[in-house]
Design a protein around this motif. Structure first.
Motif, PDB file in Angstrom:
ATOM      1  N   HIS A 262      26.148 -50.960   2.723  1.00 49.01           N
ATOM      2  CA  HIS A 262      24.804 -50.825   2.058  1.00 49.01           C
ATOM      3  C   HIS A 262      24.362 -51.407   0.763  1.00 49.01           C
ATOM      4  CE1 HIS A 262      24.261 -47.369   5.110  1.00 49.01           C
ATOM      5  NE2 HIS A 262      24.621 -48.337   5.853  1.00 49.01           N
ATOM      6  N   ARG A 263      25.320 -51.019  -0.050  1.00 51.02           N
ATOM      7  CA  ARG A 263      25.584 -51.468  -1.440  1.00 51.02           C
ATOM      8  C   ARG A 263      25.584 -53.123  -1.348  1.00 51.02           C
ATOM      9  NH1 ARG A 263      28.023 -46.598  -2.744  1.00 51.02           N
ATOM     10  NH2 ARG A 263      30.185 -47.499  -2.607  1.00 51.02           N
ATOM     11  N   PHE A 264      26.327 -53.527  -0.511  1.00 48.19           N
ATOM     12  CA  PHE A 264      26.624 -54.965  -0.542  1.00 48.19           C
ATOM     13  C   PHE A 264      25.349 -55.745  -0.053  1.00 48.19           C
ATOM     14  CE2 PHE A 264      27.576 -58.319   3.094  1.00 48.19           C
ATOM     15  CZ  PHE A 264      28.109 -59.136   2.201  1.00 48.19           C
ATOM     16  N   TYR A 265      24.775 -55.444   1.014  1.00 47.03           N
ATOM     17  CA  TYR A 265      23.502 -55.796   1.587  1.00 47.03           C
ATOM     18  C   TYR A 265      22.402 -55.927   0.467  1.00 47.03           C
ATOM     19  CZ  TYR A 265      25.588 -55.801   6.004  1.00 47.03           C
ATOM     20  OH  TYR A 265      26.699 -55.997   7.248  1.00 47.03           O
ATOM     21  N   GLU A 266      22.293 -54.826  -0.434  1.00 39.68           N
ATOM     22  CA  GLU A 266      21.482 -54.504  -1.433  1.00 39.68           C
ATOM     23  C   GLU A 266      21.729 -55.778  -2.467  1.00 39.68           C
ATOM     24  OE1 GLU A 266      21.561 -50.260  -2.153  1.00 39.68           O
ATOM     25  OE2 GLU A 266      19.783 -50.167  -0.934  1.00 39.68           O
ATOM     26  N   ARG A 267      23.018 -55.804  -2.930  1.00 36.19           N
ATOM     27  CA  ARG A 267      23.097 -57.053  -3.717  1.00 36.19           C
ATOM     28  C   ARG A 267      22.783 -58.199  -3.531  1.00 36.19           C
ATOM     29  NH1 ARG A 267      28.122 -54.287  -4.159  1.00 36.19           N
ATOM     30  NH2 ARG A 267      29.269 -55.833  -2.797  1.00 36.19           N
ATOM     31  N   LEU A 268      22.638 -58.527  -2.032  1.00 36.75           N
ATOM     32  CA  LEU A 268      22.315 -59.825  -1.376  1.00 36.75           C
ATOM     33  C   LEU A 268      20.827 -59.861  -1.276  1.00 36.75           C
ATOM     34  CD1 LEU A 268      25.039 -60.310   1.526  1.00 36.75           C
ATOM     35  CD2 LEU A 268      25.006 -61.312  -0.947  1.00 36.75           C
ATOM     36  N   GLY A 269      20.028 -58.746  -1.590  1.00 37.70           N
ATOM     37  CA  GLY A 269      18.722 -59.147  -1.624  1.00 37.70           C
ATOM     38  C   GLY A 269      17.972 -58.246  -0.479  1.00 37.70           C
ATOM     39  N   PHE A 270      18.928 -57.656   0.197  1.00 35.87           N
ATOM     40  CA  PHE A 270      18.135 -56.742   1.337  1.00 35.87           C
ATOM     41  C   PHE A 270      17.614 -55.640   0.693  1.00 35.87           C
ATOM     42  CE2 PHE A 270      20.476 -59.619   3.598  1.00 35.87           C
ATOM     43  CZ  PHE A 270      19.672 -59.890   4.980  1.00 35.87           C
ATOM     44  N   LYS A 271      16.435 -54.855   0.958  1.00 34.15           N
ATOM     45  CA  LYS A 271      16.051 -53.494   0.644  1.00 34.15           C
ATOM     46  C   LYS A 271      15.976 -52.619   1.994  1.00 34.15           C
ATOM     47  CE  LYS A 271      14.163 -55.531  -3.533  1.00 34.15           C
ATOM     48  NZ  LYS A 271      15.437 -56.052  -3.672  1.00 34.15           N
TER      49      LYS A 271
END
Length: 162
Positions: free
Chosen positions: A136-145
């Motif tokens: 989840h942290r990885f996806y958030e770093r990529l711009g996902f919310k």
């Protein structure tokens, strides 16, 4: 993050199945019961054939030095809400465990996003097991919310070996 050679991303072919199955089988968090037991290969082959035949699904692999090391599946869905917009869902994202943290997963997601943009999607979403806090942290770093709660219902047991 340690750098590795640049992976090449392409649609999966049937010959990639053993490597894909091995990647999924090493995932103990998802609880999908994937296994490298050859007795189950016909199930994977049927699923692969169905995905490959679909105009709405693409199974993507990341290849590094001739080996399949990552995968994701993208699904395109056109809906009536949002004036008939086509959306893309990214799922089944996995990088071989010995290569995690080397940037391959980020490049894989970037590739998937490019596929969505090429199809002029209005929204890109992905699903991730609630237990995968690092993902989840990885996806958030990529711009996902984070925006929605997900629910599921198991309606039948996975098929038995034939």
């Amino acid at each position: 993050m340690t750098s590795v050679a640049e992976p090449v991303f392409r649609r999966a072919i049937r010959a990639d199945l053993p490597a894909l199955i091995a990647i999924f089988a090493e995932d103990l968090v998802g609880g999908h019961g994937d296994t490298t037991d050859p007795a189950f290969f016909p199930h994977y082959e049927r699923a692969f054939d169905q995905i490959e035949a679909s105009n709405c699904d693409q199974l993507i692999v990341g290849v590094l030095e001739g080996e399949v090391v990552a995968t994701a599946q993208v699904t395109f869905t056109t809906t009536l809400p949002s004036r008939g917009t086509t959306n893309m869902t990214i799922g089944a994202v996995q990088t071989r465990s010995d290569l995690r943290g080397k940037g391959i997963g980020a490049k894989l997601i970037e590739h998937c996003i490019a596929l969505g943009k090429a199809r002029r999607v209005g929204l890109i979403q992905l699903m991730s097991n609630a237990k995968r806090v690092d993902a989840h942290r990885f996806y958030e770093r990529l711009g996902f919310k984070k925006s929605h709660a997900g629910f599921k219902m198991v309606v039948e047991a996975p098929p038995a070996a034939t």
